[in-house]
Motif scaffolding. Structure first.
Motif, PDB file in Angstrom:
ATOM      1  N   SER A  64       0.838  -1.198   0.000  1.00  0.00           N
ATOM      2  CA  SER A  64       0.000   0.000   0.000  1.00  0.00           C
ATOM      3  C   SER A  64       0.873   1.248   0.000  1.00  0.00           C
ATOM      4  CB  SER A  64      -0.904   0.020   1.233  1.00  0.00           C
ATOM      5  OG  SER A  64      -1.902  -0.965   1.145  1.00  0.00           O
ATOM      6  N   PRO A  65       0.384   2.348  -0.573  1.00  0.00           N
ATOM      7  CA  PRO A  65       1.126   3.607  -0.503  1.00  0.00           C
ATOM      8  C   PRO A  65       1.305   4.034   0.949  1.00  0.00           C
ATOM      9  CG  PRO A  65      -0.624   3.729  -2.150  1.00  0.00           C
ATOM     10  CD  PRO A  65      -0.848   2.475  -1.371  1.00  0.00           C
ATOM     11  N   GLU A  66       2.237   4.903   1.189  1.00  0.00           N
ATOM     12  CA  GLU A  66       2.508   5.394   2.547  1.00  0.00           C
ATOM     13  C   GLU A  66       1.259   6.065   3.131  1.00  0.00           C
ATOM     14  OE1 GLU A  66       5.718   8.295   4.854  1.00  0.00           O
ATOM     15  OE2 GLU A  66       5.920   7.870   2.709  1.00  0.00           O
ATOM     16  N   GLY A  67       0.978   5.765   4.408  1.00  0.00           N
ATOM     17  CA  GLY A  67      -0.160   6.377   5.080  1.00  0.00           C
ATOM     18  C   GLY A  67      -1.378   5.470   5.178  1.00  0.00           C
ATOM     19  N   PHE A  68      -1.286   4.267   4.575  1.00  0.00           N
ATOM     20  CA  PHE A  68      -2.405   3.323   4.631  1.00  0.00           C
ATOM     21  C   PHE A  68      -2.005   2.109   5.465  1.00  0.00           C
ATOM     22  CE2 PHE A  68      -3.221   5.876   0.925  1.00  0.00           C
ATOM     23  CZ  PHE A  68      -4.596   6.079   0.965  1.00  0.00           C
ATOM     24  N   THR A  69      -2.935   1.662   6.293  1.00  0.00           N
ATOM     25  CA  THR A  69      -2.612   0.610   7.246  1.00  0.00           C
ATOM     26  C   THR A  69      -2.572  -0.783   6.641  1.00  0.00           C
ATOM     27  OG1 THR A  69      -4.960   0.472   7.863  1.00  0.00           O
ATOM     28  CG2 THR A  69      -3.548   1.907   9.191  1.00  0.00           C
ATOM     29  N   ASN A  70      -3.366  -1.025   5.593  1.00  0.00           N
ATOM     30  CA  ASN A  70      -3.366  -2.357   4.996  1.00  0.00           C
ATOM     31  C   ASN A  70      -2.003  -2.629   4.349  1.00  0.00           C
ATOM     32  OD1 ASN A  70      -5.298  -4.655   4.381  1.00  0.00           O
ATOM     33  ND2 ASN A  70      -4.433  -4.289   2.350  1.00  0.00           N
ATOM     34  N   PRO A  71      -1.400  -3.792   4.604  1.00  0.00           N
ATOM     35  CA  PRO A  71      -0.046  -4.048   4.096  1.00  0.00           C
ATOM     36  C   PRO A  71       0.064  -4.115   2.582  1.00  0.00           C
ATOM     37  CG  PRO A  71      -0.980  -6.025   5.088  1.00  0.00           C
ATOM     38  CD  PRO A  71      -1.891  -4.896   5.438  1.00  0.00           C
ATOM     39  N   SER A  72      -0.986  -4.563   1.897  1.00  0.00           N
ATOM     40  CA  SER A  72      -0.892  -4.675   0.438  1.00  0.00           C
ATOM     41  C   SER A  72      -2.126  -4.112  -0.244  1.00  0.00           C
ATOM     42  CB  SER A  72      -0.694  -6.139   0.021  1.00  0.00           C
ATOM     43  OG  SER A  72      -1.807  -6.922   0.398  1.00  0.00           O
ATOM     44  N   LEU A  73      -1.905  -3.627  -1.469  1.00  0.00           N
ATOM     45  CA  LEU A  73      -2.990  -3.046  -2.255  1.00  0.00           C
ATOM     46  C   LEU A  73      -3.370  -3.967  -3.410  1.00  0.00           C
ATOM     47  CD1 LEU A  73      -3.248   0.629  -3.454  1.00  0.00           C
ATOM     48  CD2 LEU A  73      -3.608  -1.223  -5.053  1.00  0.00           C
ATOM     49  N   VAL A  84      -7.229  -4.371  -3.175  1.00  0.00           N
ATOM     50  CA  VAL A  84      -7.787  -4.061  -1.858  1.00  0.00           C
ATOM     51  C   VAL A  84      -7.976  -2.547  -1.742  1.00  0.00           C
ATOM     52  CG1 VAL A  84      -7.485  -4.247   0.632  1.00  0.00           C
ATOM     53  CG2 VAL A  84      -6.637  -6.068  -0.858  1.00  0.00           C
ATOM     54  N   VAL A  85      -9.213  -2.118  -1.602  1.00  0.00           N
ATOM     55  CA  VAL A  85      -9.536  -0.686  -1.543  1.00  0.00           C
ATOM     56  C   VAL A  85      -9.552  -0.201  -0.097  1.00  0.00           C
ATOM     57  CG1 VAL A  85     -11.269   1.064  -2.087  1.00  0.00           C
ATOM     58  CG2 VAL A  85     -10.904  -0.853  -3.646  1.00  0.00           C
ATOM     59  N   ALA A  86      -8.972   0.980   0.115  1.00  0.00           N
ATOM     60  CA  ALA A  86      -8.991   1.591   1.455  1.00  0.00           C
ATOM     61  C   ALA A  86      -9.123   3.095   1.308  1.00  0.00           C
ATOM     62  CB  ALA A  86      -7.713   1.240   2.214  1.00  0.00           C
ATOM     63  N   PHE A  87      -9.920   3.696   2.206  1.00  0.00           N
ATOM     64  CA  PHE A  87     -10.097   5.152   2.241  1.00  0.00           C
ATOM     65  C   PHE A  87      -9.718   5.612   3.648  1.00  0.00           C
ATOM     66  CE2 PHE A  87     -12.479   9.126   2.652  1.00  0.00           C
ATOM     67  CZ  PHE A  87     -12.183   9.743   1.448  1.00  0.00           C
ATOM     68  N   GLU A  88      -8.561   6.256   3.755  1.00  0.00           N
ATOM     69  CA  GLU A  88      -8.067   6.678   5.063  1.00  0.00           C
ATOM     70  C   GLU A  88      -7.544   8.113   4.994  1.00  0.00           C
ATOM     71  OE1 GLU A  88      -5.310   3.899   6.860  1.00  0.00           O
ATOM     72  OE2 GLU A  88      -6.215   2.213   5.799  1.00  0.00           O
ATOM     73  N   ASN A  89      -7.825   8.880   6.054  1.00  0.00           N
ATOM     74  CA  ASN A  89      -7.352  10.264   6.149  1.00  0.00           C
ATOM     75  C   ASN A  89      -7.721  11.082   4.908  1.00  0.00           C
ATOM     76  OD1 ASN A  89      -6.028   9.675   8.658  1.00  0.00           O
ATOM     77  ND2 ASN A  89      -4.369   8.731   7.483  1.00  0.00           N
ATOM     78  N   GLY A  90      -8.936  10.827   4.412  1.00  0.00           N
ATOM     79  CA  GLY A  90      -9.414  11.600   3.266  1.00  0.00           C
ATOM     80  C   GLY A  90      -8.788  11.210   1.944  1.00  0.00           C
ATOM     81  N   LYS A  91      -8.097  10.073   1.881  1.00  0.00           N
ATOM     82  CA  LYS A  91      -7.432   9.662   0.646  1.00  0.00           C
ATOM     83  C   LYS A  91      -7.842   8.240   0.261  1.00  0.00           C
ATOM     84  CE  LYS A  91      -3.299  12.516   1.394  1.00  0.00           C
ATOM     85  NZ  LYS A  91      -1.828  12.509   1.537  1.00  0.00           N
TER      86      LYS A  91
END
Length: 225
Positions: A70-79, A119-126
């Protein structure tokens, strides 16, 4: 005299066999290294490839467990995860003098990717998909803007260009959950994006191919999300 000739012949055969075995494992290591290194450069996130198995005679290339962090700032280990892919390479175009030409262009007859997972994630407005797309575009732009003569030395085993004759990406699953408004119940995601097909396209190098394929998948996934 005859015994010496026979023994010499056996030694020669043994050396050839050893050479083929060494070349076989070297090629796998080279391809794995290029895939991980160029994948990381193209996407801006850690890229791992569990193993590579190339049949030098038939050109069949088996890739196992390709994964993007995952890009920096996301908790999930893989995208992005891919268990395997069906790849057929024209081995005469690999940049290994023993096998074929000098590697002006690697020709890949087909790349069939089936059952990848995003794997989709929406965190800190991103949204992680958009962040990855942004990084791919920035890295591609930086490479294009680099003045002539400033390119880094080519990676071992990397050709000047790559031609993929047939690319098919099917059954790509998108899963995860997003909450666009803080404090609201997350919306679960579980769907398959439309199949992707391309033919006869060229990229400058291995990294550009990886970047293009991942970018295409992410664009389709982002649109449907």
């Amino acid at each position: 005299m005859k015994k010496l000739i026979v023994r010499g012949g056996l030694v020669l055969i043994a050396l050839v066999v050893v050479g083929v075995v060494v070349l076989y494992f070297s090629l796998n290591g080279i391809i794995k290294n290029v895939g991980e290194t160029q994948g990381t450069k193209a996407t801006g996130v850690a890229t791992t490839l569990s193993s590579v198995n190339l049949n030098p005679l038939g050109g069949a290339l088996a890739l196992s467990d390709f994964e993007l962090a995952s890009p920096e700032g996301f908790t999930n280990p893989s995208l992005f995860k891919l268990g395997g892919a069906d790849v057929q390479v024209d081995t005469s175009t690999l940049p290994i003098p023993v096998i074929g030409n000098k590697g002006d262009e690697i020709v890949v007859d087909r790349v069939y990717i089936d059952g990848a997972e995003v794997v989709v994630a929406f965190e800190n407005g991103k949204l992680n998909l958009k962040e990855l797309l942004k990084q791919i575009e920035e890295n591609a732009g930086a490479k294009e803007d680099k003045p002539a003569g400033e390119d880094a030395p080519a990676e071992e085993g990397e050709a000047k260009g790559v031609l993929i004759k047939d690319l098919k990406i099917t059954n790509t699953k998108v899963r995860g959950e997003i909450s666009l408004v803080p404090g609201t119940q997350p919306v679960p995601l579980d769907f398959v994006i439309a199949n992707i097909e391309e033919s006869d396209f060229r990229e400058a190098d291995t990294g550009a191919v990886i970047g293009y394929v991942i970018e295409t998948i992410m664009l389709n996934a982002t649109t449907e999300v």
